[in-house]
Scaffold this active site. Structure first.
Site, PDB file in Angstrom:
ATOM      1  N   GLN A 158      -7.424   2.580  -4.821  1.00  6.63           N
ATOM      2  CA  GLN A 158      -6.382   3.367  -4.263  1.00  6.63           C
ATOM      3  C   GLN A 158      -5.656   3.855  -5.528  1.00  6.63           C
ATOM      4  O   GLN A 158      -5.138   5.202  -5.624  1.00  6.63           O
ATOM      5  CB  GLN A 158      -5.660   2.986  -3.350  1.00  6.63           C
ATOM      6  CG  GLN A 158      -4.411   3.645  -2.905  1.00  6.63           C
ATOM      7  CD  GLN A 158      -4.706   5.105  -2.320  1.00  6.63           C
ATOM      8  OE1 GLN A 158      -5.840   5.279  -1.769  1.00  6.63           O
ATOM      9  NE2 GLN A 158      -3.626   5.917  -2.430  1.00  6.63           N
ATOM     10  N   GLU A 159      -5.335   3.196  -6.643  1.00  8.15           N
ATOM     11  CA  GLU A 159      -4.476   3.560  -7.446  1.00  8.15           C
ATOM     12  C   GLU A 159      -4.848   4.428  -8.688  1.00  8.15           C
ATOM     13  O   GLU A 159      -4.436   5.142  -8.956  1.00  8.15           O
ATOM     14  CB  GLU A 159      -3.725   2.429  -8.231  1.00  8.15           C
ATOM     15  CG  GLU A 159      -2.988   1.274  -7.301  1.00  8.15           C
ATOM     16  CD  GLU A 159      -1.557   2.072  -7.107  1.00  8.15           C
ATOM     17  OE1 GLU A 159      -1.386   3.096  -7.176  1.00  8.15           O
ATOM     18  OE2 GLU A 159      -0.690   1.161  -6.472  1.00  8.15           O
TER      19      GLU A 159
END
Ligand code: GLU
Length: 486
Positions: A313-314
């Site tokens: 996600q990051e």
């Protein structure tokens, strides 16, 4: 030969006997199918062994159809007994057998042919039959393009019926029906180029898209259709009526939607391109960092796949990214967080993962003890994203609204309010982009679901190499683990 005098008394006896018989049968009614099921205390269901229907994972039986039919059996207060058939023909044969299964829950479309053998319930899932081809090959766009292609479908499936109808109009279309494969095999065969095309329902594709990066939808073949349960033809309506009211109930109370989200939600959240990209990154990028996720996860006592999901996600598992706001690295740490976690070089993947893991564990530990798992994990993620102060504000808002501040389902409704003045002006920490943690948690949960799905427990100690990647096969695919709807 009867004489007239013989005949009268015999006839009278006969009439009396028949009358008695009729009276008796009226008193001792044959039990209805539903009554029989309840008396036996067992609901016998036949299904297909496939990721979209029913399969075993390390926790036991699972699958969309299984989950739904299990709830039905619970409602009836009876035990569920699942039988699997090897192919469609066998499934319909089983339904005809006296004393056989009373219900088929197998992702079935109601077709004209099938209506001669069974009766269908009200629908529970909208699907579209889709022609599937391999990326890089020329894309068929309509039924005429099926000519000259190696096509395989499940024997006895609704798709075989569709192709048979097309062949009547266009005899040049050739296809093979196989009773030795399941949908996952068909998709794999397209993915690997063993066949050119197959035809599957959209739910089956949604379920499996992330494992077969090369498969693509060529076009939808015909109108949308609906999957339904089936009961035997002779059934006296009692079971069918009960099924229909059950399906109506789960539709209205949201249970059905939650199951759909859990089993078919990946593609919705990731999007078609996202699911495809994720599958590629899973093979190309994750193997480089998996061991760091595992070591840090062990140290901080979290699931490594959750850490990997955060990392995706990051940064999409890219160690050298820097955002405009100055957060950097695979786990996108701020300067302050990095310092606090002892990270000296944020662009070093190993350090970044260690720092992110430590920070996540810290944030989780700070949460109110009243928040229990699995909600605790979702709260920790939200706090990791937006900070504990804003999360506390959202919990207070939930409390004021009479919602449960310890349930993610309730607090996530409040978070977006933190960006509206009307609400944030009354909170302690003020304005925040409250919608962000909601999608942050939803995305991570999807990645996490897929990662738990594709990694087998016995492989956890090893690297995910392409050969170890668990592409689902019948019996093997693992579902997302049980957790509350987001
Ligand atoms: N739904 C199909 C049928 O009713 C079977 C499997 C598939 O979805 O592809 O025959």
């Amino acid at each position: 030969m009867f004489s007239q005098s013989d005949f009268r008394p015999r006839c009278a006896k006969w009439l009396i006997a028949t009358g008695l018989f009729l009276m008796l049968s009226a008193c001792v009614d044959k039990p209805t199918t539903l009554e029989r099921v309840k008396e036996d205390g067992v609901l016998r269901v036949v299904t297909r062994n496939s990721p979209a229907t029913y399969f075993q994972d390390r926790n036991g039986e699972t699958g969309f159809e299984y989950e739904l039919v299990k709830r039905f059996a619970e409602d009836l207060g009876v035990e569920l007994k699942i039988e699997t058939s090897d192919n469609m023909d066998e499934l319909f044969d089983e339904m005809q057998k006296p004393g056989g299964p009373v219900l088929a829950a197998a992702g079935l479309i109601d077709t004209e042919n099938r209506r001669k053998q069974v009766r269908f319930s009200r629908p529970y899932l909208d699907v579209t039959p889709q022609v599937i081809y391999r990326n890089g090959q020329s894309r068929p766009t309509d039924a005429n393009d099926l000519v000259g292609k190696r096509i395989m479908v499940l024997k006895g499936s609704s798709h075989a019926e569709q192709l048979a109808a097309l062949k009547l109009k266009n005899p040049a279309i050739e296809y093979e029906e196989s009773d030795a494969v399941e949908v996952v095999d068909l998709l794999r065969m397209v993915d690997e180029g063993q066949i050119d095309l197959t035809l599957v329902d959209s739910n089956e594709l949604a379920m499996n898209q992330v494992y077969f990066p090369n498969v693509r939808v060529a076009f939808d073949l015909g109108e949308g259709r609906q999957q339904r349960w089936a009961v035997a033809l002779g059934e006296d309506n009692s079971l069918l009526n009960e099924i229909n009211s059950f399906l109506d109930k789960v539709q209205k109370n949201g249970t059905l939607q939650r199951l759909k989200d859990r089993y078919y939600g990946h593609v919705d959240v990731l999007g078609y391109v996202g699911a495809y990209t994720f599958a590629q990154h899973l093979q190309e990028r994750l193997p480089k960092y998996e061991k760091y996720f595992q070591t840090s996860a062990k140290k901080e006592q979290v699931d490594w796949r959750l850490l990997a999901a955060i990392g995706y996600q990051e940064s999409l598992w890219q160690p050298s990214v820097t955002s405009k706001t100055g957060v950097r690295g695979l786990m996108m740490l701020t300067q302050n967080t990095a310092q606090a976690m002892g990270v000296t070089n944020r662009l070093d993947a190993k350090q970044s993962i260690q720092g992110g893991a430590k920070y996540f564990a810290y944030v989780k530990d700070q949460l109110d003890d009243k928040i229990k798992e699995p909600d605790r994990t979702w709260f920790a993620l939200a706090s990791y994203n937006i900070g504990s102060g804003h999360l506390e504000d959202a919990r207070k808002l939930a409390d004021n609204e009479g919602l449960d501040p310890n349930k993610w389902l309730d607090v996530k409704k409040m978070l977006p309010r933190l960006s509206q003045k009307k609400w944030y002006s009354k909170t302690r920490y003020g304005y925040a982009r409250g919608g962000e943690p909601v999608s942050f948690v939803a995305n991570i949960r999807r990645y996490y679901d897929i990662l738990t799905w594709v990694t087998q427990p016995q492989l956890e100690g090893s690297q995910i190499a392409e050969s170890n990647l668990h592409v689902p096969g019948v019996n093997k695919v693992k579902p997302p683990e049980e957790s509350p709807p987001l």
